[in-house]
Enzyme design. Structure first.
Site, PDB file in Angstrom:
ATOM      1  N   PHE A  39      68.037 -19.057  89.377  1.00  0.00           N
ATOM      2  CA  PHE A  39      68.472 -17.823  90.033  1.00  0.00           C
ATOM      3  C   PHE A  39      67.239 -17.062  90.502  1.00  0.00           C
ATOM      4  O   PHE A  39      66.361 -16.740  89.691  1.00  0.00           O
ATOM      5  CB  PHE A  39      69.318 -16.983  89.068  1.00  0.00           C
ATOM      6  CG  PHE A  39      70.621 -17.635  88.719  1.00  0.00           C
ATOM      7  CD1 PHE A  39      71.779 -17.309  89.396  1.00  0.00           C
ATOM      8  CD2 PHE A  39      70.687 -18.613  87.735  1.00  0.00           C
ATOM      9  CE1 PHE A  39      72.991 -17.924  89.095  1.00  0.00           C
ATOM     10  CE2 PHE A  39      71.879 -19.234  87.413  1.00  0.00           C
ATOM     11  CZ  PHE A  39      73.034 -18.895  88.101  1.00  0.00           C
ATOM     12  N   LEU A  77      66.379 -17.991  85.046  1.00  0.00           N
ATOM     13  CA  LEU A  77      66.297 -16.708  85.737  1.00  0.00           C
ATOM     14  C   LEU A  77      64.841 -16.390  86.038  1.00  0.00           C
ATOM     15  O   LEU A  77      64.020 -16.355  85.118  1.00  0.00           O
ATOM     16  CB  LEU A  77      66.894 -15.617  84.841  1.00  0.00           C
ATOM     17  CG  LEU A  77      66.936 -14.213  85.411  1.00  0.00           C
ATOM     18  CD1 LEU A  77      67.977 -14.128  86.512  1.00  0.00           C
ATOM     19  CD2 LEU A  77      67.224 -13.222  84.311  1.00  0.00           C
ATOM     20  N   CYS A  78      64.524 -16.159  87.302  1.00  0.00           N
ATOM     21  CA  CYS A  78      63.167 -15.760  87.668  1.00  0.00           C
ATOM     22  C   CYS A  78      62.937 -14.336  87.166  1.00  0.00           C
ATOM     23  O   CYS A  78      63.537 -13.389  87.688  1.00  0.00           O
ATOM     24  CB  CYS A  78      62.950 -15.844  89.167  1.00  0.00           C
ATOM     25  SG  CYS A  78      61.291 -15.314  89.660  1.00  0.00           S
ATOM     26  N   ILE A  79      62.092 -14.190  86.163  1.00  0.00           N
ATOM     27  CA  ILE A  79      61.908 -12.888  85.538  1.00  0.00           C
ATOM     28  C   ILE A  79      61.229 -11.900  86.483  1.00  0.00           C
ATOM     29  O   ILE A  79      61.540 -10.703  86.436  1.00  0.00           O
ATOM     30  CB  ILE A  79      61.153 -13.014  84.183  1.00  0.00           C
ATOM     31  CG1 ILE A  79      61.225 -11.702  83.399  1.00  0.00           C
ATOM     32  CG2 ILE A  79      59.737 -13.483  84.405  1.00  0.00           C
ATOM     33  CD1 ILE A  79      62.607 -11.272  83.011  1.00  0.00           C
ATOM     34  N   ALA A  82      63.861 -10.638  88.723  1.00  0.00           N
ATOM     35  CA  ALA A  82      64.781  -9.828  87.924  1.00  0.00           C
ATOM     36  C   ALA A  82      64.196  -8.439  87.673  1.00  0.00           C
ATOM     37  O   ALA A  82      64.882  -7.425  87.855  1.00  0.00           O
ATOM     38  CB  ALA A  82      65.082 -10.527  86.600  1.00  0.00           C
TER      39      ALA A  82
END
Length: 120
Positions: A39, A77-79, A82
């Site tokens: 994501f 999840l791409c931090i 995010a």
């Protein structure tokens, strides 16, 4: 058997997110090996536990949960993306627990593992 990676860049309130979910579910049920779903960009909004999607709209997170639990599907999840959108794993954390926070290096790893990569 072919290996597939999926990148989701569309937010959960987009119709394209439903298409992504249907694609992933069909692939999994057909026996395709999914190495993971990454994501990125607005796609990270899927992981926000505080996102308010109207009750009469499609609830993507419930379906990602089912796919994650049923097929042991890794959801990354791409931090960085995010955090730019107010989604954080620091207290008070608001990232749904089915997601594994990672960086773009994970996307590169998925691309190396997969025979094909599809982006929604």
């Amino acid at each position: 058997m072919k290996k597939l990676a999926v990148v989701v860049t569309t937010p959960p309130y987009s119709n394209l997110s439903v298409t992504a979910l249907n694609f992933v579910e069909t692939a999994l049920k057909s026996g395709v090996e999914l190495v993971g779903v990454f994501f990125y960009q607005d796609g990270v909004i899927h992981a926000n536990q505080q996102a308010q999607i109207a009750s009469d709209e499609f609830q993507c997170i419930k379906h990602w949960e089912i796919l994650h639990e049923t097929f042991n599907l890794p959801l990354y999840l791409c931090i960085t993306a995010a955090e730019k959108r107010g989604i954080s794993d620091e207290e008070p954390a608001n990232i749904h627990p089915i997601f594994t926070t990672s960086g773009l290096g994970e996307l590169v790893e998925l691309a190396n593992k997969a025979d094909r990569m599809v982006q929604f």
